[in-house]
Design an enzyme around this catalytic site. Structure first.
Site, PDB file in Angstrom:
ATOM      1  N   LYS A 169      31.688  36.991  41.629  1.00 65.33           N
ATOM      2  CA  LYS A 169      31.877  38.399  41.303  1.00 65.33           C
ATOM      3  C   LYS A 169      31.293  38.704  39.927  1.00 65.33           C
ATOM      4  O   LYS A 169      31.560  37.976  38.953  1.00 65.33           O
ATOM      5  CB  LYS A 169      33.367  38.738  41.344  1.00 65.33           C
ATOM      6  CG  LYS A 169      33.704  40.211  41.181  1.00 65.33           C
ATOM      7  CD  LYS A 169      35.206  40.448  41.398  1.00 65.33           C
ATOM      8  CE  LYS A 169      35.589  41.904  41.288  1.00 65.33           C
ATOM      9  NZ  LYS A 169      37.029  42.137  41.558  1.00 65.33           N
ATOM     10  N   SER A 241      38.052  45.674  44.816  1.00 59.91           N
ATOM     11  CA  SER A 241      36.779  45.749  44.107  1.00 59.91           C
ATOM     12  C   SER A 241      35.916  44.510  44.276  1.00 59.91           C
ATOM     13  O   SER A 241      34.754  44.505  43.888  1.00 59.91           O
ATOM     14  CB  SER A 241      37.036  45.965  42.621  1.00 59.91           C
ATOM     15  OG  SER A 241      37.640  44.814  42.032  1.00 59.91           O
ATOM     16  N   SER A 265      42.379  43.773  44.958  1.00 62.80           N
ATOM     17  CA  SER A 265      40.920  43.637  44.995  1.00 62.80           C
ATOM     18  C   SER A 265      40.409  42.382  45.688  1.00 62.80           C
ATOM     19  O   SER A 265      39.203  42.248  45.893  1.00 62.80           O
ATOM     20  CB  SER A 265      40.347  43.699  43.575  1.00 62.80           C
ATOM     21  OG  SER A 265      40.472  44.999  43.058  1.00 62.80           O
TER      22      SER A 265
END
Length: 549
Positions: A169, A241, A265
């Site tokens: 990420k 996210s 997330s």
């Protein structure tokens, strides 16, 4: 220094409805006298320009007084599987779980260099339609794959991740590689050091393919590269996210990925994309070198295609970091052969009521069929959603430079609920209320502690009662895994699924189920999750956007 006349009893009175108070005229006059110096102190504080990486003096610890760390061996026992011969179809290799990838690498059926090329080719062909990669580090991946093969040749085998390619990420610092946090104001940001997690993955021998997209500043699935798409239905986003991590993993663009969760997330994109996400106990995995959204809430965990894969990744990530003020030393235990019929599994009856899906109810019945003791349970009636204001306050403080410089206007999403407006309205939160929220958080910790004294595991849909909010604020671990498939219309970016309009096309999409357990008891949800995964038998199905071999 501001003049006393800047604040009058009348301006105090005008602010009272927002503060939810009602003072007398005399009280307003007293407040007005001292407000100028209060404003000046605040002005001087803001002038410091305290950045995102400065830690808070106060630290969150999920352990209540009297907590005892589980007496578990810091050992991992994985399944002794025969991965079978290496498939001729590169797609069949790409979609294999880490357990099989690791076994093929160990046997020499494929080397890391060859496996890395399979994934880089898929990224080149498929990632553009998903918008799931913020950066592709092809040269670095080839270099790390060669190093992994050399380590294996000389017998330096640190664990099962040696030579397995992954994506990270894009809120974790990678030295010399753009780490833009998904947000336009930071899209050219280049760190000078690696995050702690990057170093641990390098030690484990994993191969970094690139940085996966995230919703800007870790919210939703829209970033400066567009909207990250769900590989099961390109008409909808992958949720956020950790949008790119879940999308890339679901589409077979990597062996596994790493995401973060502050408030859903990891779980939310895993539900949307049909991946298996593990949110570990708060403090188990170092966050040093990661973007800070909310220091008392941020957690790091793996997103994979299978339950046992998450255990393999977490074993490499686990470990105390003295430079992370939230870090906690804890053993990580996993045994693929552990029994589960002695588990006491609870559920909130309202979670399996009218709003439950067929997949939800089937999952609960499957647990019963596995021999676990299944019982109804409950949580006290507390205003759990109010805890969200803690996150809002921390996030607004960590990005106040955007608000005060008007660079928040550079962010693509400008809805009422988006970060720019959330950061602005956070300025109207009450400090005394914030202290009371911290006390509510303590009451919530006590509530979940009592719950997990009664049951070993809680099962339910992603939106089970208050669990998404409550367990994130208490730091309890959660595993979300694919449990089945259902027909759905295009779904909204967040919130519950909507019913289909007459004649609206439907898409076959994965549905998941969540498991929660006590602090540092990931072993329990992993054992039950592994048994459920085998019973569901839906892990091998691939999304339409996976592309040809």
């Amino acid at each position: 220094m501001m003049e006393r006349e800047d604040i009058t009893p009348e301006t105090v009175a005008a602010a009272e409805p927002l503060a939810g108070v009602d003072f007398s005229d005399a009280e307003r006059a007293q407040i007005a006298v001292l407000m100028p110096q209060q404003k000046e102190a605040t002005r001087r504080l803001r002038a410091l320009g305290i950045g995102n990486g400065v830690p808070m003096a106060c630290r969150f610890d999920p352990r209540l007084p009297g907590f005892r760390m589980p007496d578990l061996a810091d050992t991992q026992v994985y399944s002794a599987i025969d991965p079978g011969p290496l498939p001729a179809d590169p797609a069949d290799i790409a979609f294999a779980p880490v357990t099989r990838l690791s076994a093929w690498l160990a046997s020499g059926a494929i080397d890391s260099a060859g496996l890395t090329e399979i994934y880089l080719d898929r990224i080149d062909r498929i990632a553009p339609m998903l918008r799931c990669m913020a950066a592709v580090t092809a040269d670095l991946a080839r270099e790390q794959a060669a190093m992994a093969d050399a380590r294996r040749a000389r017998g330096d085998i640190p664990g099962p991740l040696l030579g397995v390619p992954y994506v990270l990420k894009d809120l974790f610092d990678t030295k010399g590689i753009v780490t833009g946090w998904g947000a336009e104001p930071y899209r050219d940001r280049i760190p000078e050091e690696d995050a702690a997690l990057v170093s641990r993955m390098r030690e484990a021998g994993a191969v970094l393919l690139g940085k996966s997209s995230l919703g800007a500043l870790a919210r939703n699935d829209v970033w400066y590269g567009g909207r990250t798409n769900n590989p099961w239905n390109l008409n909808e986003g992958s949720s956020g996210s950790s949008a790119g991590s879940a999308s890339a993993t679901a589409a077979g663009l990597c062996g596994f990925s790493i995401g973060t969760e502050t408030l859903g997330s990891i779980m939310s994109p895993s539900q949307r994309c049909g991946t298996t996400g593990l949110r570990p106990t708060f403090g188990r995995v170092s966050r040093r070198g990661a973007m800070v959204l909310a220091a008392t809430l941020d957690k790091v965990g793996p997103i994979c295609r299978a339950v046992e894969d998450t255990a393999m990744v977490l074993s490499a990530l686990n470990g105390v970091d003295p430079d992370d003020r939230g870090s906690i030393s804890a053993p990580f235990h996993f045994d693929a052969n552990a029994r589960i019929d002695d588990l006491r599994v609870g559920y909130l009856p309202e979670a399996f009521g009218d709003g439950a899906t067929a997949t939800d109810r089937r999952a609960l019945e499957t647990v019963r069929g596995l021999g676990c003791t299944v019982v109804e349970t409950a949580l006290p009636d507390l205003p759990y959603d109010a805890l969200r204001h803690i996150l809002i306050a921390e996030a607004a403080a960590n990005f106040e430079d955007l608000t005060f410089s008007d660079r928040d206007e550079l962010l693509t999403v400008q809805t009422d609920e988006a970060w720019p407006n959330t950061f602005r309205r956070a300025r109207f939160l009450s400090a005394p209320d914030h202290v009371q929220l911290d006390k509510l958080r303590y009451l919530t910790m006590q509530a979940l502690d009592a719950l997990f004294r009664d049951v070993d595991v809680l099962i339910g849909p992603l939106s089970t009662g208050p669990m998404m909010v409550a367990s994130n604020f208490t730091g309890h671990p959660c595993l979300h895994l694919r449990a089945g498939f259902e027909e759905r219309p295009n779904r909204p970016p967040s919130g519950p699924d909507r019913p289909a309009e007459p004649g609206e096309p439907l898409h076959t999409v994965p549905m998941g189920i969540s498991l929660w357990s006590g602090l540092f008891r990931e072993d329990r949800i992993l054992s039950l999750g592994l048994a459920l995964e085998r019973a569901f038998d839906v892990a091998d199905r691939r999304p339409p956007a996976a592309g040809p071999a």
